[in-house]
Write a protein that holds these residues in place. Structure first.
Motif, PDB file in Angstrom:
ATOM      1  N   TYR A  32      -8.789   5.010   9.354  1.00  0.00           N
ATOM      2  CA  TYR A  32      -8.551   4.514   8.923  1.00  0.00           C
ATOM      3  C   TYR A  32      -7.516   5.145   7.946  1.00  0.00           C
ATOM      4  N   ARG A  33      -6.602   4.500   7.991  1.00  0.00           N
ATOM      5  CA  ARG A  33      -5.775   5.336   6.409  1.00  0.00           C
ATOM      6  C   ARG A  33      -5.486   6.012   4.998  1.00  0.00           C
ATOM      7  N   ILE A  35      -9.629   5.603   2.526  1.00  0.00           N
ATOM      8  CA  ILE A  35     -10.889   5.102   1.482  1.00  0.00           C
ATOM      9  C   ILE A  35     -10.682   5.682  -0.030  1.00  0.00           C
TER      10      ILE A  35
END
Length: 55
Positions: A32-33, A35
């Protein structure tokens, strides 16, 4: 909830999300980049905390 072609909202408390690829799709790495933790106000998401990949 899908927000755009490559953006999703996952809502709840104590969430665990498992991502599964479509049949025939392969990748070398999935991550993931960032959150975002926050809330919606007047149909707009307000970020309270942001975690990026190094957290």
């Amino acid at each position: 909830m899908q927000n755009s072609a490559d953006a999703f909202y996952i809502l709840g408390h104590g969430i665990k999300a498992d991502f599964v690829l479509k049949n025939g799709v392969t990748i070398k790495h999935l991550g993931y980049r960032f959150i975002e933790k926050g809330h919606f106000k007047n149909n707009e998401f307000i970020t309270a905390k942001l975690w990026n990949g190094d957290k």
